[in-house]
Design a protein around this motif. Structure first.
Motif, PDB file in Angstrom:
ATOM      1  N   ARG A   1       0.849  -1.214   0.000  1.00 51.43           N
ATOM      2  CA  ARG A   1       0.000   0.000   0.000  1.00 51.43           C
ATOM      3  C   ARG A   1       0.879   1.257   0.000  1.00 51.43           C
ATOM      4  O   ARG A   1       0.662   2.211  -0.728  1.00 51.43           O
ATOM      5  CB  ARG A   1      -0.903  -0.014   1.245  1.00 51.43           C
ATOM      6  CG  ARG A   1      -2.253   0.625   0.962  1.00 51.43           C
ATOM      7  CD  ARG A   1      -3.182   0.569   2.139  1.00 51.43           C
ATOM      8  NE  ARG A   1      -3.549  -0.769   2.547  1.00 51.43           N
ATOM      9  CZ  ARG A   1      -3.400  -1.254   3.777  1.00 51.43           C
ATOM     10  NH1 ARG A   1      -2.898  -0.511   4.735  1.00 51.43           N
ATOM     11  NH2 ARG A   1      -3.759  -2.478   4.075  1.00 51.43           N
ATOM     12  N   GLU A   2       1.919   1.170   0.867  1.00 47.17           N
ATOM     13  CA  GLU A   2       2.833   2.323   0.974  1.00 47.17           C
ATOM     14  C   GLU A   2       3.560   2.580  -0.348  1.00 47.17           C
ATOM     15  O   GLU A   2       3.693   3.715  -0.795  1.00 47.17           O
ATOM     16  CB  GLU A   2       3.879   2.005   2.049  1.00 47.17           C
ATOM     17  CG  GLU A   2       4.475   3.229   2.687  1.00 47.17           C
ATOM     18  CD  GLU A   2       5.414   2.803   3.786  1.00 47.17           C
ATOM     19  OE1 GLU A   2       6.604   3.047   3.617  1.00 47.17           O
ATOM     20  OE2 GLU A   2       4.943   2.197   4.785  1.00 47.17           O
ATOM     21  N   THR A   3       3.997   1.486  -1.001  1.00 52.83           N
ATOM     22  CA  THR A   3       4.699   1.632  -2.296  1.00 52.83           C
ATOM     23  C   THR A   3       3.777   2.246  -3.336  1.00 52.83           C
ATOM     24  O   THR A   3       4.176   3.126  -4.105  1.00 52.83           O
ATOM     25  CB  THR A   3       5.190   0.248  -2.793  1.00 52.83           C
ATOM     26  OG1 THR A   3       5.920  -0.354  -1.738  1.00 52.83           O
ATOM     27  CG2 THR A   3       6.059   0.374  -4.026  1.00 52.83           C
ATOM     28  N   ARG A   4       2.512   1.774  -3.341  1.00 52.20           N
ATOM     29  CA  ARG A   4       1.563   2.320  -4.322  1.00 52.20           C
ATOM     30  C   ARG A   4       1.368   3.831  -4.101  1.00 52.20           C
ATOM     31  O   ARG A   4       1.350   4.621  -5.027  1.00 52.20           O
ATOM     32  CB  ARG A   4       0.209   1.606  -4.179  1.00 52.20           C
ATOM     33  CG  ARG A   4      -0.574   1.655  -5.477  1.00 52.20           C
ATOM     34  CD  ARG A   4      -1.802   0.833  -5.419  1.00 52.20           C
ATOM     35  NE  ARG A   4      -2.671   1.287  -4.349  1.00 52.20           N
ATOM     36  CZ  ARG A   4      -3.760   0.669  -3.961  1.00 52.20           C
ATOM     37  NH1 ARG A   4      -4.108  -0.453  -4.524  1.00 52.20           N
ATOM     38  NH2 ARG A   4      -4.524   1.141  -2.997  1.00 52.20           N
TER      39      ARG A   4
ATOM     40  N   LEU B   1       5.016  10.151  -6.791  1.00 51.95           N
ATOM     41  CA  LEU B   1       6.056  10.367  -7.814  1.00 51.95           C
ATOM     42  C   LEU B   1       5.438  10.703  -9.164  1.00 51.95           C
ATOM     43  O   LEU B   1       5.900  11.605  -9.865  1.00 51.95           O
ATOM     44  CB  LEU B   1       6.891   9.090  -7.969  1.00 51.95           C
ATOM     45  CG  LEU B   1       8.174   9.038  -7.159  1.00 51.95           C
ATOM     46  CD1 LEU B   1       8.825   7.668  -7.318  1.00 51.95           C
ATOM     47  CD2 LEU B   1       9.146  10.117  -7.634  1.00 51.95           C
ATOM     48  N   ARG B   2       4.355   9.964  -9.510  1.00 53.47           N
ATOM     49  CA  ARG B   2       3.689  10.198 -10.798  1.00 53.47           C
ATOM     50  C   ARG B   2       3.140  11.635 -10.860  1.00 53.47           C
ATOM     51  O   ARG B   2       3.319  12.343 -11.835  1.00 53.47           O
ATOM     52  CB  ARG B   2       2.533   9.204 -10.959  1.00 53.47           C
ATOM     53  CG  ARG B   2       1.929   9.197 -12.352  1.00 53.47           C
ATOM     54  CD  ARG B   2       0.674   8.371 -12.389  1.00 53.47           C
ATOM     55  NE  ARG B   2      -0.269   8.841 -11.393  1.00 53.47           N
ATOM     56  CZ  ARG B   2      -1.138   8.087 -10.740  1.00 53.47           C
ATOM     57  NH1 ARG B   2      -1.181   6.804 -10.968  1.00 53.47           N
ATOM     58  NH2 ARG B   2      -1.964   8.600  -9.860  1.00 53.47           N
ATOM     59  N   ASN B   3       2.523  12.089  -9.736  1.00 54.81           N
ATOM     60  CA  ASN B   3       1.982  13.453  -9.706  1.00 54.81           C
ATOM     61  C   ASN B   3       3.085  14.488  -9.840  1.00 54.81           C
ATOM     62  O   ASN B   3       2.932  15.497 -10.524  1.00 54.81           O
ATOM     63  CB  ASN B   3       1.195  13.703  -8.413  1.00 54.81           C
ATOM     64  CG  ASN B   3      -0.110  12.937  -8.442  1.00 54.81           C
ATOM     65  OD1 ASN B   3      -0.540  12.490  -9.499  1.00 54.81           O
ATOM     66  ND2 ASN B   3      -0.738  12.781  -7.289  1.00 54.81           N
TER      67      ASN B   3
ATOM     68  N   ALA C   1       6.011  14.053 -11.324  1.00 55.69           N
ATOM     69  CA  ALA C   1       6.513  14.014 -12.710  1.00 55.69           C
ATOM     70  C   ALA C   1       5.561  14.752 -13.631  1.00 55.69           C
ATOM     71  O   ALA C   1       5.989  15.523 -14.496  1.00 55.69           O
ATOM     72  CB  ALA C   1       6.673  12.563 -13.161  1.00 55.69           C
ATOM     73  N   ARG C   2       4.242  14.538 -13.411  1.00 51.94           N
ATOM     74  CA  ARG C   2       3.253  15.235 -14.250  1.00 51.94           C
ATOM     75  C   ARG C   2       3.388  16.752 -14.087  1.00 51.94           C
ATOM     76  O   ARG C   2       3.371  17.499 -15.057  1.00 51.94           O
ATOM     77  CB  ARG C   2       1.840  14.844 -13.815  1.00 51.94           C
ATOM     78  CG  ARG C   2       1.344  13.667 -14.575  1.00 51.94           C
ATOM     79  CD  ARG C   2      -0.125  13.486 -14.304  1.00 51.94           C
ATOM     80  NE  ARG C   2      -0.556  12.193 -14.763  1.00 51.94           N
ATOM     81  CZ  ARG C   2      -1.534  11.507 -14.221  1.00 51.94           C
ATOM     82  NH1 ARG C   2      -2.169  11.973 -13.170  1.00 51.94           N
ATOM     83  NH2 ARG C   2      -1.902  10.351 -14.714  1.00 51.94           N
ATOM     84  N   GLY C   3       3.545  17.200 -12.813  1.00 49.23           N
ATOM     85  CA  GLY C   3       3.688  18.634 -12.534  1.00 49.23           C
ATOM     86  C   GLY C   3       4.926  19.187 -13.218  1.00 49.23           C
ATOM     87  O   GLY C   3       4.897  20.252 -13.833  1.00 49.23           O
ATOM     88  N   TYR C   4       6.041  18.401 -13.145  1.00 52.20           N
ATOM     89  CA  TYR C   4       7.303  18.857 -13.719  1.00 52.20           C
ATOM     90  C   TYR C   4       7.201  18.941 -15.243  1.00 52.20           C
ATOM     91  O   TYR C   4       7.560  19.948 -15.855  1.00 52.20           O
ATOM     92  CB  TYR C   4       8.421  17.890 -13.309  1.00 52.20           C
ATOM     93  CG  TYR C   4       9.783  18.321 -13.787  1.00 52.20           C
ATOM     94  CD1 TYR C   4      10.498  19.284 -13.086  1.00 52.20           C
ATOM     95  CD2 TYR C   4      10.339  17.787 -14.940  1.00 52.20           C
ATOM     96  CE1 TYR C   4      11.737  19.708 -13.527  1.00 52.20           C
ATOM     97  CE2 TYR C   4      11.576  18.196 -15.386  1.00 52.20           C
ATOM     98  CZ  TYR C   4      12.276  19.155 -14.685  1.00 52.20           C
ATOM     99  OH  TYR C   4      13.498  19.568 -15.122  1.00 52.20           O
ATOM    100  N   LEU C   5       6.688  17.855 -15.849  1.00 51.63           N
ATOM    101  CA  LEU C   5       6.608  17.825 -17.312  1.00 51.63           C
ATOM    102  C   LEU C   5       5.573  18.816 -17.847  1.00 51.63           C
ATOM    103  O   LEU C   5       5.698  19.320 -18.955  1.00 51.63           O
ATOM    104  CB  LEU C   5       6.265  16.406 -17.799  1.00 51.63           C
ATOM    105  CG  LEU C   5       7.351  15.381 -17.510  1.00 51.63           C
ATOM    106  CD1 LEU C   5       6.868  13.975 -17.838  1.00 51.63           C
ATOM    107  CD2 LEU C   5       8.619  15.689 -18.309  1.00 51.63           C
ATOM    108  N   GLY C   6       4.554  19.109 -17.009  1.00 53.08           N
ATOM    109  CA  GLY C   6       3.491  20.012 -17.451  1.00 53.08           C
ATOM    110  C   GLY C   6       3.813  21.482 -17.217  1.00 53.08           C
ATOM    111  O   GLY C   6       3.002  22.353 -17.502  1.00 53.08           O
ATOM    112  N   ARG C   7       5.016  21.762 -16.650  1.00 51.53           N
ATOM    113  CA  ARG C   7       5.366  23.165 -16.372  1.00 51.53           C
ATOM    114  C   ARG C   7       5.477  23.953 -17.669  1.00 51.53           C
ATOM    115  O   ARG C   7       6.062  23.452 -18.630  1.00 51.53           O
ATOM    116  CB  ARG C   7       6.732  23.240 -15.667  1.00 51.53           C
ATOM    117  CG  ARG C   7       6.661  22.956 -14.214  1.00 51.53           C
ATOM    118  CD  ARG C   7       7.986  23.197 -13.567  1.00 51.53           C
ATOM    119  NE  ARG C   7       9.103  22.742 -14.389  1.00 51.53           N
ATOM    120  CZ  ARG C   7      10.372  22.908 -14.078  1.00 51.53           C
ATOM    121  NH1 ARG C   7      10.678  23.522 -12.977  1.00 51.53           N
ATOM    122  NH2 ARG C   7      11.323  22.456 -14.856  1.00 51.53           N
ATOM    123  N   PRO C   8       4.924  25.169 -17.690  1.00 53.66           N
ATOM    124  CA  PRO C   8       5.070  25.940 -18.926  1.00 53.66           C
ATOM    125  C   PRO C   8       6.512  26.404 -19.086  1.00 53.66           C
ATOM    126  O   PRO C   8       7.207  26.627 -18.095  1.00 53.66           O
ATOM    127  CB  PRO C   8       4.147  27.139 -18.696  1.00 53.66           C
ATOM    128  CG  PRO C   8       4.021  27.254 -17.223  1.00 53.66           C
ATOM    129  CD  PRO C   8       4.203  25.887 -16.643  1.00 53.66           C
TER     130      PRO C   8
END
Ligand SMILES: C[S@@+](CC[C@H](N)C(=O)[O-])C[C@H]1O[C@@H](n2cnc3c(N)ncnc32)[C@H](O)[C@@H]1O
Length: 294
Positions: free
Chosen positions: A20-23, A29-31, A33-40
């Motif tokens: 559960r903790e790993t998930r 981490l996914r969020n 990465a999304r924030g980083y890649l989605g940065r303008p």
């Protein structure tokens, strides 16, 4: 019971909680990465956040003045902007980028009045929103108003930096300003300019002096200070009514505007009524603790 359900039941309890903790960690981490890649990329004209224009810019304003100009345009969402003094097109391109960043569909345009412009900013950095009137202020203001098709809801005065001209600029601008508009004056730490502004403010009851929101004087001359943005609010009333803004946005979003109701004055379901205590409105309507903000 499903296969997954049976598998879950057969796992030892320690392993279950580790999974559960790993998930959870993977989700975080996914969020990230999304924030980083989605940065303008603020320096690319093709992305919807072009605030980077304030750094690579030929304006004589300092960076905090440029950022303030960008933010004020972006926040006040003017439709018709007047600029007295365009020179290389630096401040006009900041205004144009902020108008574009409000929304590419926003109709805002900037009209520059300058008798001797030396535009060096490439055309594409104006997003088709800049029109130059090669005339001096105050005469050119009337031409700008005709081209704009209505009164200005924002004006930047940055032309000739002497008392008598700035007084003429300001007096010339006033008949063309819309109610509840803003006027910014650059290099207002020059005592001559500051005197002209104060004199006009003293004779015009619709002008409210907001002082120097950008307060760093430029001190490289032994006799004169320059720099600084002085801000004036041009309005029939001293206080702004938020209702007009809210109703306009509700219409845009096809939503009902929140009601005006004194019972709601202490209501804040996102923090106060949830985390501290239910307000009178919560108690009256039996809401108790409201749902957390999602
Ligand atoms: C300080 S520069 C403007 C800089 C520009 N606002 C920026 O930050 O990128 C001043 C400009 O005012 C112009 N100017 C001089 N007299 C003027 C007048 N009477 N009306 C309008 N502009 C004038 C000059 O030609 C010059 O280009």
């Amino acid at each position: 019971m499903s296969l997954i359900g049976r598998l879950k039941q057969s796992l030892p309890p320690g392993l279950k909680s580790r999974l559960r903790e790993t998930r959870h960690r993977l989700g975080t981490l996914r969020n990230k990465a999304r924030g980083y890649l989605g940065r303008p990329n603020v320096y690319q004209l093709g992305t919807p956040e072009r605030v980077g224009i304030v750094f690579d810019n030929p304006s004589e304003m300092n960076v905090s003045e440029r950022l303030f100009l960008y933010s004020l345009i972006r926040g006040t969402r003017p439709h018709r902007v007047l600029e007295i003094g365009s020179r290389h097109g630096g401040s006009a391109s900041i205004i144009a980028a902020a108008l574009e960043d409000i929304d590419p569909r926003h109709p805002g345009r900037v009209f520059g009045v300058d008798p001797g412009p030396e535009i060096t900013v490439p055309e594409r950095k104006f997003f088709g929103r800049f029109e130059l009137i090669v005339e001096p202020s105050p005469q050119g203001i009337t031409t700008a108003r005709q081209k704009a098709g209505g009164p200005f809801d924002f004006a930047l005065v940055d032309g000739l930096h002497i008392y008598s001209q700035v007084k003429q600029d300001l007096l010339g601008v006033l008949p063309h300003m819309a109610d509840e508009s803003y006027i910014l004056l650059h290099d207002a730490f020059h005592y001559g300019l500051s005197k002209a502004i104060s004199e006009v403010v003293a004779t015009e009851s619709r002008l409210f002096d907001c002082g120097y929101p950008c307060g760093k004087p430029w001190m490289e001359h032994p006799l004169l200070a320059y720099g600084g943005l002085r801000m004036l609010r041009f309005s029939e009333r001293a206080v702004t009514d938020p209702q007009r803004f809210i109703e306009r946005e509700a219409e845009l979003l096809h939503k009902a505007a929140p009601p005006i109701d004194d019972d709601l004055a202490d209501h804040d379901p996102f923090w106060h009524c949830r985390a501290i205590e239910p307000c009178a409105y919560c108690r009256k309507t039996g809401q108790g603790k409201a749902a957390p903000k999602t």
